[in-house]
Scaffold this motif. Structure first.
Motif: not given
Length: 59
Positions: A2-3, A17, A21, A41-44, A47-48, A56
């Motif tokens: 996921a992340y 990975e 969260t 970076t999330d699954k979508d 980026s954060y 998050l």
């Protein structure tokens, strides 16, 4: 996964990975505190940067 976290410093890159969260944010904060440039970076694919990690955790 996921992340994804990518931490970069000088000529080094570390990629991690995690599904959780909380775990990815905790790990990223540690790396950032040590002077690494960190992005999660999330699954979508969003980026954060470190100043956005709380977003998050709030989701």
């Amino acid at each position: 996964m996921a992340y994804k976290m990518v931490a970069e410093r000088d000529n080094e890159t570390v990629k991690v990975e995690r599904e959780s969260t909380w775990l990815i944010v905790a790990k990223a904060r540690i790396w950032a505190s040590e002077g690494w440039r960190v992005v999660i970076t999330d699954k979508d694919g969003k980026s954060y940067a470190p100043d956005e990690f709380d977003k998050l955790l709030a989701a």
